[in-house]
Write a protein that holds these residues in place. Structure first.
Motif, PDB file in Angstrom:
ATOM      1  N   LYS A 217       0.823  -1.221   0.000  1.00  0.00           N
ATOM      2  CA  LYS A 217       0.000   0.000   0.000  1.00  0.00           C
ATOM      3  C   LYS A 217       0.856   1.270   0.000  1.00  0.00           C
ATOM      4  O   LYS A 217       0.334   2.367  -0.145  1.00  0.00           O
ATOM      5  CB  LYS A 217      -0.960  -0.007   1.198  1.00  0.00           C
ATOM      6  N   MET A 218       2.161   1.109   0.176  1.00  0.00           N
ATOM      7  CA  MET A 218       3.067   2.261   0.085  1.00  0.00           C
ATOM      8  C   MET A 218       3.682   2.338  -1.313  1.00  0.00           C
ATOM      9  O   MET A 218       4.638   3.066  -1.547  1.00  0.00           O
ATOM     10  CB  MET A 218       4.177   2.169   1.141  1.00  0.00           C
ATOM     11  N   GLY A 247       9.614   0.270  -0.285  1.00  0.00           N
ATOM     12  CA  GLY A 247       9.095  -0.630  -1.320  1.00  0.00           C
ATOM     13  C   GLY A 247      10.010  -0.692  -2.524  1.00  0.00           C
ATOM     14  O   GLY A 247      10.845   0.187  -2.726  1.00  0.00           O
ATOM     15  N   CYS A 248       9.842  -1.743  -3.317  1.00  0.00           N
ATOM     16  CA  CYS A 248      10.567  -1.861  -4.585  1.00  0.00           C
ATOM     17  C   CYS A 248      10.003  -0.817  -5.550  1.00  0.00           C
ATOM     18  O   CYS A 248       8.784  -0.646  -5.638  1.00  0.00           O
ATOM     19  CB  CYS A 248      10.336  -3.279  -5.112  1.00  0.00           C
ATOM     20  N   ILE A 249      10.862  -0.108  -6.273  1.00  0.00           N
ATOM     21  CA  ILE A 249      10.370   0.865  -7.272  1.00  0.00           C
ATOM     22  C   ILE A 249      10.351   0.245  -8.669  1.00  0.00           C
ATOM     23  O   ILE A 249      10.104   0.926  -9.662  1.00  0.00           O
ATOM     24  CB  ILE A 249      11.166   2.196  -7.274  1.00  0.00           C
ATOM     25  N   GLY A 250      10.677  -1.027  -8.755  1.00  0.00           N
ATOM     26  CA  GLY A 250      10.635  -1.728 -10.052  1.00  0.00           C
ATOM     27  C   GLY A 250      11.773  -1.333 -10.976  1.00  0.00           C
ATOM     28  O   GLY A 250      11.597  -1.266 -12.198  1.00  0.00           O
ATOM     29  N   CYS A 251      12.966  -1.112 -10.401  1.00  0.00           N
ATOM     30  CA  CYS A 251      14.053  -0.518 -11.189  1.00  0.00           C
ATOM     31  C   CYS A 251      14.585  -1.411 -12.304  1.00  0.00           C
ATOM     32  O   CYS A 251      15.400  -0.957 -13.103  1.00  0.00           O
ATOM     33  CB  CYS A 251      15.184  -0.060 -10.283  1.00  0.00           C
ATOM     34  N   SER A 252      14.138  -2.670 -12.357  1.00  0.00           N
ATOM     35  CA  SER A 252      14.608  -3.526 -13.461  1.00  0.00           C
ATOM     36  C   SER A 252      13.554  -3.656 -14.565  1.00  0.00           C
ATOM     37  O   SER A 252      13.760  -4.377 -15.530  1.00  0.00           O
ATOM     38  CB  SER A 252      14.971  -4.920 -12.926  1.00  0.00           C
ATOM     39  N   GLU A 253      12.437  -2.952 -14.405  1.00  0.00           N
ATOM     40  CA  GLU A 253      11.354  -3.057 -15.392  1.00  0.00           C
ATOM     41  C   GLU A 253      11.402  -1.931 -16.430  1.00  0.00           C
ATOM     42  O   GLU A 253      11.790  -0.800 -16.111  1.00  0.00           O
ATOM     43  CB  GLU A 253       9.997  -3.019 -14.676  1.00  0.00           C
ATOM     44  N   GLU A 254      10.968  -2.269 -17.618  1.00  0.00           N
ATOM     45  CA  GLU A 254      10.932  -1.281 -18.692  1.00  0.00           C
ATOM     46  C   GLU A 254      10.035  -0.100 -18.291  1.00  0.00           C
ATOM     47  O   GLU A 254       8.961  -0.309 -17.711  1.00  0.00           O
ATOM     48  CB  GLU A 254      10.371  -1.955 -19.961  1.00  0.00           C
ATOM     49  N   ASP A 255      10.478   1.102 -18.598  1.00  0.00           N
ATOM     50  CA  ASP A 255       9.690   2.323 -18.341  1.00  0.00           C
ATOM     51  C   ASP A 255       9.390   2.595 -16.872  1.00  0.00           C
ATOM     52  O   ASP A 255       8.469   3.353 -16.576  1.00  0.00           O
ATOM     53  CB  ASP A 255       8.341   2.270 -19.088  1.00  0.00           C
ATOM     54  N   PHE A 256      10.133   2.021 -15.939  1.00  0.00           N
ATOM     55  CA  PHE A 256       9.786   2.233 -14.522  1.00  0.00           C
ATOM     56  C   PHE A 256       9.816   3.721 -14.162  1.00  0.00           C
ATOM     57  O   PHE A 256       9.087   4.181 -13.300  1.00  0.00           O
ATOM     58  CB  PHE A 256      10.712   1.417 -13.595  1.00  0.00           C
ATOM     59  N   TRP A 257      10.632   4.487 -14.882  1.00  0.00           N
ATOM     60  CA  TRP A 257      10.776   5.918 -14.590  1.00  0.00           C
ATOM     61  C   TRP A 257       9.579   6.734 -15.053  1.00  0.00           C
ATOM     62  O   TRP A 257       9.368   7.848 -14.600  1.00  0.00           O
ATOM     63  CB  TRP A 257      12.063   6.441 -15.262  1.00  0.00           C
ATOM     64  N   ASP A 258       8.784   6.212 -15.972  1.00  0.00           N
ATOM     65  CA  ASP A 258       7.644   6.974 -16.522  1.00  0.00           C
ATOM     66  C   ASP A 258       6.287   6.397 -16.106  1.00  0.00           C
ATOM     67  O   ASP A 258       5.262   6.789 -16.634  1.00  0.00           O
ATOM     68  CB  ASP A 258       7.704   6.974 -18.063  1.00  0.00           C
ATOM     69  N   LYS A 259       6.303   5.461 -15.171  1.00  0.00           N
ATOM     70  CA  LYS A 259       5.043   4.790 -14.835  1.00  0.00           C
ATOM     71  C   LYS A 259       4.319   5.437 -13.654  1.00  0.00           C
ATOM     72  O   LYS A 259       3.646   4.756 -12.897  1.00  0.00           O
ATOM     73  CB  LYS A 259       5.321   3.323 -14.512  1.00  0.00           C
ATOM     74  N   GLY A 260       4.495   6.707 -13.448  1.00  0.00           N
ATOM     75  CA  GLY A 260       3.840   7.367 -12.320  1.00  0.00           C
ATOM     76  C   GLY A 260       4.756   7.347 -11.106  1.00  0.00           C
ATOM     77  O   GLY A 260       5.893   6.906 -11.176  1.00  0.00           O
ATOM     78  N   SER A 261       4.227   7.791  -9.980  1.00  0.00           N
ATOM     79  CA  SER A 261       5.051   7.913  -8.782  1.00  0.00           C
ATOM     80  C   SER A 261       5.515   6.560  -8.273  1.00  0.00           C
ATOM     81  O   SER A 261       4.819   5.557  -8.385  1.00  0.00           O
ATOM     82  CB  SER A 261       4.228   8.593  -7.690  1.00  0.00           C
ATOM     83  N   PHE A 262       6.695   6.540  -7.691  1.00  0.00           N
ATOM     84  CA  PHE A 262       7.185   5.313  -7.058  1.00  0.00           C
ATOM     85  C   PHE A 262       6.291   4.925  -5.883  1.00  0.00           C
ATOM     86  O   PHE A 262       6.328   3.809  -5.401  1.00  0.00           O
ATOM     87  CB  PHE A 262       8.615   5.521  -6.540  1.00  0.00           C
ATOM     88  N   TYR A 263       5.490   5.892  -5.405  1.00  0.00           N
ATOM     89  CA  TYR A 263       4.681   5.639  -4.207  1.00  0.00           C
ATOM     90  C   TYR A 263       3.209   5.391  -4.517  1.00  0.00           C
ATOM     91  O   TYR A 263       2.414   5.196  -3.616  1.00  0.00           O
ATOM     92  CB  TYR A 263       4.865   6.799  -3.212  1.00  0.00           C
ATOM     93  N   ASP A 264       2.864   5.428  -5.819  1.00  0.00           N
ATOM     94  CA  ASP A 264       1.478   5.092  -6.190  1.00  0.00           C
ATOM     95  C   ASP A 264       1.252   3.608  -5.985  1.00  0.00           C
ATOM     96  O   ASP A 264       2.134   2.801  -6.278  1.00  0.00           O
ATOM     97  CB  ASP A 264       1.233   5.372  -7.691  1.00  0.00           C
ATOM     98  N   ARG A 265       0.041   3.265  -5.541  1.00  0.00           N
ATOM     99  CA  ARG A 265      -0.284   1.844  -5.457  1.00  0.00           C
ATOM    100  C   ARG A 265      -0.480   1.293  -6.855  1.00  0.00           C
ATOM    101  O   ARG A 265      -0.850   2.029  -7.762  1.00  0.00           O
ATOM    102  CB  ARG A 265      -1.547   1.634  -4.638  1.00  0.00           C
ATOM    103  N   LEU A 266      -0.268   0.000  -6.985  1.00  0.00           N
ATOM    104  CA  LEU A 266      -0.403  -0.619  -8.309  1.00  0.00           C
ATOM    105  C   LEU A 266      -1.844  -0.571  -8.786  1.00  0.00           C
ATOM    106  O   LEU A 266      -2.747  -0.606  -7.992  1.00  0.00           O
ATOM    107  CB  LEU A 266       0.056  -2.082  -8.247  1.00  0.00           C
TER     108      LEU A 266
END
Ligand code: SF4
Ligand code: SF4
Ligand code: F3S
Length: 266
Positions: A217-218, A247-266
């Motif tokens: 949730k974070m 939380g994991c920010i998904g740093c190994s995933e494609e486009d992780f930098w453009d997918k909204g805030s690192f703190y948004d819930r999925l």
């Protein structure tokens, strides 16, 4: 031990050099053993002693002497806008140097999110047109080793596999080695029992945070991130982001930098 060591050319495009920083901290195997005993690191912009024309001569020599036999390891990516002038290397646009060295390489390793996906320098609107390696080089096998940076032991593990078996590891359909990228962080996360039990951190430093409950949730991206952090971990197996309370920010995933805030819930 008698096998000749595979020549490796390690080039740097648009990047921050923390993939190198990660690599040199590998504990199993030690980075020094990789560099001194397993591969022949003939060129690396950041750690070689040679400079200028002397350094450029190594590239010419490698192309001639080891045609089709060397590995091209690339950290960072080429910016294509305005003829590649946003990254000049040895007096030429990096993209030209990359294509030239790729021509005679056996295979390419794309280190990190920069080389694999573009990373933050490719964030919208991507003014320099920073472009992942596989969009520029189409006729060579490419091993993507994403992460920002990738785990040290994943990097040296990939090199160890190639030097030991003389072939590429099995890759998934995105080009990542299956041995390190076939599971999600969430699959092996030690906080998973809290996720299953519905025990979530709701605010930083609340009671649940202090108890080490699930960070979903974070904004934790562990459920959609393929990497080995929850098994191999970092700093020689000591910890990983979730274990330090973030939380994991998904740093190994494609486009992780453009997918909204690192703190948004999925
Ligand atoms: Fe740095 Fe990340 Fe790029 Fe590696 S992938 S060079 S750590 S920005
Ligand atoms: Fe999954 Fe993240 Fe929760 Fe771990 S902290 S169980 S990876 S959602
Ligand atoms: Fe990156 Fe997530 Fe691992 S942020 S370092 S993939 S836990």
């Amino acid at each position: 031990e008698t096998k000749p060591r595979i020549p490796v050319i390690w080039m740097h495009g648009l990047e921050c050099t923390c993939c190198s920083e990660s690599f040199i901290r590998s504990a199993h195997p030690l980075a020094k053993d990789v560099v001194l005993s397993m591969i022949s690191l003939d060129y690396d912009d950041t750690i070689m002693a040679a400079a200028g024309h002397q350094a450029e001569a190594i590239l010419e020599e490698t192309k001639e002497k080891y045609k089709g036999k060397y590995i091209l390891a690339v950290e960072g990516n080429p910016p294509l806008n305005e003829g590649g002038m946003f990254c000049i290397d040895g007096g030429k646009p990096f993209v030209e140097k990359l294509k030239w060295m790729a021509e005679d390489a056996m295979a390419i390793i794309a280190w990190g999110a920069c080389a694999s996906w573009g990373c933050v320098q490719a964030a919208k609107p991507n003014p320099t047109q920073a472009t992942p390696i596989d969009k520029v080089i189409k006729d060579k096998p490419i091993i993507k080793v994403p992460g920002c940076p990738p785990i040290a032991e994943v990097m040296t593990g990939v090199v160890t596999f190639v030097t030991t078996f003389g072939r590429l590891p099995e890759l998934d359909r995105q080009g990542r080695p299956k041995m390190f990228y076939s599971q999600r962080i969430h699959d092996k996360c030690y906080r998973r029992p809290h996720f299953d039990a519905g025990q979530f951190v709701e605010e930083w430093d609340d009671e649940a945070a202090r108890k080490g409950h699930c960070l979903y949730k974070m904004g934790c991206k562990g459920p959609t991130t393929y990497n080995a952090c929850s098994t191999v971990r970092w700093n020689g197996g000591v910890s990983f982001p979730i274990q330090s309370g973030h939380g994991c920010i998904g740093c190994s995933e494609e486009d992780f930098w453009d997918k909204g805030s690192f703190y948004d819930r999925l």
